[in-house]
Design an enzyme around this catalytic site. Structure first.
Site, PDB file in Angstrom:
ATOM      1  N   GLN A  70      30.418  -0.298 -22.739  1.00  0.00           N
ATOM      2  CA  GLN A  70      29.988   0.646 -21.709  1.00  0.00           C
ATOM      3  C   GLN A  70      29.253   1.817 -22.351  1.00  0.00           C
ATOM      4  O   GLN A  70      29.661   2.337 -23.381  1.00  0.00           O
ATOM      5  CB  GLN A  70      31.218   1.139 -20.951  1.00  0.00           C
ATOM      6  CG  GLN A  70      30.929   2.085 -19.815  1.00  0.00           C
ATOM      7  CD  GLN A  70      32.238   2.581 -19.198  1.00  0.00           C
ATOM      8  OE1 GLN A  70      33.273   1.954 -19.356  1.00  0.00           O
ATOM      9  NE2 GLN A  70      32.178   3.708 -18.523  1.00  0.00           N
ATOM     10  N   CYS A 102      32.431   1.274 -15.808  1.00  0.00           N
ATOM     11  CA  CYS A 102      33.362   0.308 -16.393  1.00  0.00           C
ATOM     12  C   CYS A 102      33.641  -0.821 -15.401  1.00  0.00           C
ATOM     13  O   CYS A 102      33.912  -1.951 -15.788  1.00  0.00           O
ATOM     14  CB  CYS A 102      34.659   0.985 -16.804  1.00  0.00           C
ATOM     15  SG  CYS A 102      35.565   1.692 -15.427  1.00  0.00           S
ATOM     16  N   HIS A 117      40.447   3.136 -14.649  1.00  0.00           N
ATOM     17  CA  HIS A 117      39.542   2.411 -15.534  1.00  0.00           C
ATOM     18  C   HIS A 117      39.706   0.920 -15.266  1.00  0.00           C
ATOM     19  O   HIS A 117      40.829   0.429 -15.150  1.00  0.00           O
ATOM     20  CB  HIS A 117      39.911   2.756 -16.973  1.00  0.00           C
ATOM     21  CG  HIS A 117      38.978   2.219 -18.005  1.00  0.00           C
ATOM     22  ND1 HIS A 117      37.653   2.585 -18.063  1.00  0.00           N
ATOM     23  CD2 HIS A 117      39.179   1.363 -19.019  1.00  0.00           C
ATOM     24  CE1 HIS A 117      37.082   1.967 -19.094  1.00  0.00           C
ATOM     25  NE2 HIS A 117      37.992   1.223 -19.688  1.00  0.00           N
ATOM     26  N   ASN A 171      39.427  -4.098 -22.366  1.00  0.00           N
ATOM     27  CA  ASN A 171      38.910  -2.779 -22.031  1.00  0.00           C
ATOM     28  C   ASN A 171      37.397  -2.788 -22.264  1.00  0.00           C
ATOM     29  O   ASN A 171      36.950  -3.082 -23.383  1.00  0.00           O
ATOM     30  CB  ASN A 171      39.582  -1.729 -22.922  1.00  0.00           C
ATOM     31  CG  ASN A 171      39.171  -0.305 -22.581  1.00  0.00           C
ATOM     32  OD1 ASN A 171      38.147  -0.080 -21.939  1.00  0.00           O
ATOM     33  ND2 ASN A 171      39.961   0.654 -23.024  1.00  0.00           N
ATOM     34  N   TRP A 183      35.445  -0.568 -22.930  1.00  0.00           N
ATOM     35  CA  TRP A 183      35.014   0.315 -24.011  1.00  0.00           C
ATOM     36  C   TRP A 183      34.974  -0.408 -25.360  1.00  0.00           C
ATOM     37  O   TRP A 183      34.424   0.096 -26.326  1.00  0.00           O
ATOM     38  CB  TRP A 183      35.961   1.513 -24.126  1.00  0.00           C
ATOM     39  CG  TRP A 183      35.846   2.479 -22.985  1.00  0.00           C
ATOM     40  CD1 TRP A 183      34.837   2.559 -22.081  1.00  0.00           C
ATOM     41  CD2 TRP A 183      36.783   3.495 -22.629  1.00  0.00           C
ATOM     42  NE1 TRP A 183      35.074   3.562 -21.172  1.00  0.00           N
ATOM     43  CE2 TRP A 183      36.264   4.157 -21.483  1.00  0.00           C
ATOM     44  CE3 TRP A 183      38.007   3.919 -23.155  1.00  0.00           C
ATOM     45  CZ2 TRP A 183      36.934   5.215 -20.871  1.00  0.00           C
ATOM     46  CZ3 TRP A 183      38.669   4.964 -22.534  1.00  0.00           C
ATOM     47  CH2 TRP A 183      38.136   5.612 -21.408  1.00  0.00           C
TER      48      TRP A 183
END
Length: 668
Positions: free
Chosen positions: A107, A113, A284, A316, A318
């Site tokens: 991201q 996200c 998230h 995740n 990220w």
């Protein structure tokens, strides 16, 4: 047993409670990949590419230019942006490096996200991403024919009932030589950045992706239906049996190619993207990348014991910050699992954003789950197949109540039934029905900012078996969705055999918009819109007569019928006859006291002719009653009679009926 009464509770619309990434406005859904693909804004990929190759130019998209208008609604929020082509960012660009993987995605500066999590799920399903990224081999950079490259790509998304082909150029926004938004681990891999650009173009601009809903993206990638689930309110944390049932559902969706996402709800702005002590992040979106039972133990003993743990793998977007509790990457618990089993399920000890946890820990920590089912309509499949009905409609205002189609929810008693109405049949004794109502996305670029979706929802009413005209009074409500300002609302419901009417509405009356209604059943539902209010008058009406009365007959139940089987019970059904028309209920197996709950609607020309009700046993006569049908309403329990009507109680059993008759044909 349903009775012909109505209980009303006040309906409330709601906004989604911060499912992911700062958005407070959204919530949720045959994979049918056939059908025509529609070019977005009329742009033909093949024609544009051929034109660029003939002219020796790289494509520059006039619809989505390399300018601030493609980045923001109004204000530049990230500073000086320079648009660069992949060749300007690396010497050897590729669409894919070593294939496609959930680990390709990271991201960027957008709060999207939700979109990246959906892409992570997409990357794990080859049949799905090859639909979103069509003819990907031909779109790849060809090092042997560099002159064939034209700086143009195209991607496909399912929007409002059709696949849309979106063309883009390859100019990507950068700051200080780095991609601003979604990017890959590999500096020379660009599929994720290009897919994101095409999606941003379809949504209006990049800023339109700042805060959104994973459920929407999952539907856009698949054409499936997304079911959002509130883990807390549904009681999964406290009830082990419900938790086990949910695991089986999640496992089934995963094994049948569906996409799954989850999140921990943020309840305030300060909560958004707050990291918890367990390593998880609030507000998230996480992608679910695997669901399975993991075998515990080592060697032959492990196989003999068959001791398995229900587990789920998450990622995740990220690309870092993982769960640090039991069964995290380097935890001691993995010593309980053999090396071969760890290799089989792909356990890695690195901070790559992907991690395992037990399903119990998952339920204890997460609050929201989205299951995107791929609705299988193929007759050749070994899995369950569905029959799909697709209806396009709109809410629109009109001064004439008979023509108004923007009546609002049930709070608006005078106008609710002025909304569009769709009739469908359930043809099995009981059937699981999936219903998805979707509005055209209003959160696209507007002159003064983004629009807001309407709060939408729907009610389901059980109606007469022979109804073909619009409802004018509420019938028997059997279910309905929440009202929420999401792009789509979804309901999974079990319905018994019969005829039903779905009424899709906006929460408030007088609001206008287009919608798509999708209904999935096990057998074809013969769904159609009800548009006519009463039997039409024709040139034959003067000769043959026109109805002067409308009568609704509701057979509620019977009691004490004759038992004609060897075990003292029967298989009764009921037939209602009026002026040559008949309605027949389903057969109720092995009972002398069936709860028929069957309705018929009759438009009558002969006001003095009675209505007959026959109670049958697999074509063996059990008894009948004759119903007077003067104007008004009544409900009675009547004794069954023989065909000759010799005595009031000459046959065993009673039947309870409710009858409504009116001289105004639009009163029922």
């Amino acid at each position: 047993m349903h009775t012909h009464t109505h209980t009303h509770t006040r309906t409330h619309a709601r906004t989604h409670r911060g499912l992911i990434n700062g958005d407070t406005s959204l919530k949720t859904v045959s994979v049918c990949f056939s059908g025509m693909v529609v070019p977005y804004e009329g742009q033909s990929f093949s024609a544009l590419k051929r034109q660029c190759q003939q002219n020796g130019l790289l494509f520059e998209d006039p619809v989505f230019p390399a300018a601030n208008q493609s980045l923001f609604y109004q204000t530049n929020r990230i500073g000086q942006v320079i648009w660069k082509r992949p060749k300007e960012l690396c010497s050897d660009p590729h669409l894919f490096v070593d294939g496609i993987s959930a680990h390709d995605l990271h991201q960027g500066q957008l709060g999207n996200c939700w979109f990246v999590a959906a892409c992570s799920s997409l990357a794990s399903r080859e049949s799905l991403w090859q639909k979103v990224i069509p003819d990907w081999k031909d779109q790849e950079w060809d090092t042997e024919k560099p002159e064939s490259y034209a700086g143009i790509f195209h991607f496909r998304f399912w929007r409002f009932g059709e696949w849309v082909d979106v063309v883009i150029d390859d100019r990507l926004p950068t700051v200080h030589g780095e991609l601003v938004y979604c990017h890959s681990n590999d500096k020379n891999e660009f599929w994720s950045a290009l897919v994101e650009k095409a999606y941003a173009k379809m949504c209006g601009c990049y800023e339109a992706l700042d805060g959104g809903n994973t459920a929407d993206a999952l539907v856009d990638f698949t054409g499936g239906v997304s079911e959002p689930m509130d883990i807390v309110e549904s009681g999964f944390k406290e009830n082990e049996e419900k938790r086990n049932d949910l695991f089986e559902r999640v496992l089934k969706v995963h094994n049948r190619g569906g996409l799954i996402s989850c999140s921990i709800r943020a309840t305030s702005a300060a909560d958004m993207e707050a990291r918890l002590a367990c390593g998880l992040v609030k507000g998230h979106a996480y992608a679910v990348t695997d669901v399975r039972r993991v075998r515990l133990g080592h060697g032959l003993l492990a196989y003999l014991k068959s001791d398995k743990l229900t587990m789920i793998r998450l990622r995740n977007p990220w690309g870092e910050r993982e769960w640090n509790g039991p069964w995290s990457d380097s935890s001691e618990e993995w010593k309980k699992v053999s090396k071969s089993e760890r290799e089989k399920i792909g356990v890695t000890v690195r901070d790559d954003g992907e991690f395992w946890m037990t399903f119990d820990d998952f339920i204890a920590n997460f609050t929201d789950l989205i299951l995107c089912r791929l609705i299988n309509t193929s007759l050749l499949s070994v899995h369950k197949t569905w029959e799909e009905a697709v209806m396009h409609g709109s809410w629109h205002r009109h001064g004439d109540p008979l023509l108004n189609r923007a009546g609002g929810c049930t709070n608006n008693k005078q106008t609710f039934l002025q909304n569009p109405q769709y009739m469908f049949d359930v043809k099995k004794p009981e059937d699981e029905v999936l219903i998805c109502l979707q509005q055209k996305d209003r959160r696209v670029k507007l002159g003064e900012g983004r629009g807001e979706n309407l709060a939408i929802g729907f009610d389901i009413h059980r109606v007469e078996l022979n109804r073909i005209y619009r409802m004018h009074v509420p019938q028997q409500k059997v279910g309905g969705s929440v009202y929420i300002n999401s792009r789509s609302v979804f309901l999974r419901i079990d319905l018994t055999e019969g005829r039903y009417v779905i009424i899709p509405t906006t929460f408030d009356p007088g609001l206008e918009g287009d919608f798509l209604l999708r209904i999935f059943t096990d057998m074809a539902s013969d769904c159609k819109e009800l548009t006519v209010h009463e039997p039409p008058q024709t040139c034959w009406s003067g000769l043959c007569g026109y109805p002067s009365l409308v009568t609704q007959v509701h057979i509620l139940k019977a009691h004490g019928l004759a038992g004609q089987d060897a075990d003292g019970v029967s298989d009764p059904y009921v037939i209602i006859r009026c002026e040559g028309k008949a309605v027949r209920s389903r057969v109720h197996k092995k009972t002398c006291s069936p709860a028929f709950d069957t309705k018929g609607l009759f438009y009558r020309k002969k006001a003095n002719q009675p209505i007959y009700n026959y109670n049958m046993l697999k074509d063996s006569f059990l008894g009948q009653v004759m119903l007077p049908a003067e104007q008004g309403e009544f409900q009675q329990t009547l004794h069954l009679r023989d065909k000759g009507n010799r005595r009031d109680n000459d046959l065993p059993g009673t039947i309870t009926v409710a009858v409504v008759t009116s001289s105004v044909l639009t009163n029922i």
